[in-house]
Design a protein around this motif. Structure first.
Motif, PDB file in Angstrom:
ATOM      1  N   LYS A   1      -4.054   0.445  -9.247  1.00 19.99           N
ATOM      2  CA  LYS A   1      -4.963   1.507  -8.248  1.00 19.99           C
ATOM      3  C   LYS A   1      -5.931   0.778  -7.210  1.00 19.99           C
ATOM      4  N   ALA A   2      -5.806  -0.534  -7.360  1.00 20.44           N
ATOM      5  CA  ALA A   2      -7.493  -1.277  -6.801  1.00 20.44           C
ATOM      6  C   ALA A   2      -6.831  -1.442  -5.034  1.00 20.44           C
ATOM      7  N   TYR A   3      -4.988  -1.473  -5.047  1.00 22.75           N
ATOM      8  CA  TYR A   3      -4.512  -1.324  -4.195  1.00 22.75           C
ATOM      9  C   TYR A   3      -4.332  -0.339  -3.377  1.00 22.75           C
ATOM     10  N   GLU A   4      -4.034   0.637  -4.186  1.00 28.72           N
ATOM     11  CA  GLU A   4      -3.554   2.118  -3.304  1.00 28.72           C
ATOM     12  C   GLU A   4      -4.818   2.746  -2.820  1.00 28.72           C
ATOM     13  N   LYS A   5      -5.814   2.044  -3.605  1.00 27.51           N
ATOM     14  CA  LYS A   5      -6.770   3.305  -3.683  1.00 27.51           C
ATOM     15  C   LYS A   5      -8.275   2.940  -3.921  1.00 27.51           C
ATOM     16  N   SER A   6      -9.101   2.777  -4.978  1.00 30.29           N
ATOM     17  CA  SER A   6     -10.418   1.798  -5.988  1.00 30.29           C
ATOM     18  C   SER A   6     -10.167   2.227  -7.321  1.00 30.29           C
TER      19      SER A   6
ATOM     20  N   ARG B   1     -14.424  -0.271 -11.807  1.00 26.76           N
ATOM     21  CA  ARG B   1     -14.672  -1.711 -12.229  1.00 26.76           C
ATOM     22  C   ARG B   1     -14.823  -2.064 -13.698  1.00 26.76           C
TER      23      ARG B   1
ATOM     24  N   TYR C   1       2.366  -6.278  -5.719  1.00 28.94           N
ATOM     25  CA  TYR C   1       0.644  -6.983  -6.250  1.00 28.94           C
ATOM     26  C   TYR C   1       0.084  -7.290  -6.913  1.00 28.94           C
TER      27      TYR C   1
ATOM     28  N   VAL D   1      -7.760  -9.100  -7.675  1.00 27.46           N
ATOM     29  CA  VAL D   1      -8.005  -7.924  -8.563  1.00 27.46           C
ATOM     30  C   VAL D   1      -9.286  -8.425  -9.505  1.00 27.46           C
TER      31      VAL D   1
ATOM     32  N   ALA E   1     -17.120   0.293  -7.398  1.00 28.35           N
ATOM     33  CA  ALA E   1     -15.427   0.121  -7.396  1.00 28.35           C
ATOM     34  C   ALA E   1     -15.116  -0.771  -7.275  1.00 28.35           C
TER      35      ALA E   1
ATOM     36  N   SER F   1     -11.966  -2.416  -4.801  1.00 24.13           N
ATOM     37  CA  SER F   1     -10.891  -1.992  -3.253  1.00 24.13           C
ATOM     38  C   SER F   1     -10.346  -2.993  -2.835  1.00 24.13           C
TER      39      SER F   1
ATOM     40  N   ASN G   1      -8.098  -3.294  -0.197  1.00 23.69           N
ATOM     41  CA  ASN G   1      -8.030  -2.118   1.025  1.00 23.69           C
ATOM     42  C   ASN G   1      -8.798  -3.131   2.734  1.00 23.69           C
TER      43      ASN G   1
END
Length: 89
Positions: free
Chosen positions: A28-33, A36, A69, A74, A85, A87, A89
């Motif tokens: 999720k952290a890589y794809e959107k957010s 935490r 990933y 992360v 959050a 992310s 990106n």
């Protein structure tokens, strides 16, 4: 997602769920957010299943090979951030 999570056959069902949940948070952290608090809670549960540092690195490496990933950046970003959050990106 066309890859498999690195898992151990000796883990209980709950342990498998905890590990998969952590790796899902990394995705999720890589794809959107990802939230935490959710990520850090998932990492704490992951560490209960995989307490050793070398074992953790091995699972992180296997997951990165399969998914692309990287887990450690992360977790590091979540620990060092005050944002709600995370992310990548």
């Amino acid at each position: 997602m066309n890859y498999h999570y690195p898992l151990d056959d000796s883990w209980s069902t709950q342990e498998v769920i905890d590990v998969v949940n952590f790796f899902s948070c990394v995705e999720k952290a890589y794809e959107k957010s990802v939230n935490r608090g959710e990520l850090l809670a998932a990492y704490r549960k992951f560490k209960q299943v995989v307490p050793g540092k070398s074992e953790e690195k091995s699972y992180f490496r296997d997951f990165e090979k399969a998914s692309g990933y990287a887990s450690f950046p992360v977790v590091k970003k979540a620990r060092n951030s005050e944002q709600s959050a995370i992310s990548m990106n």
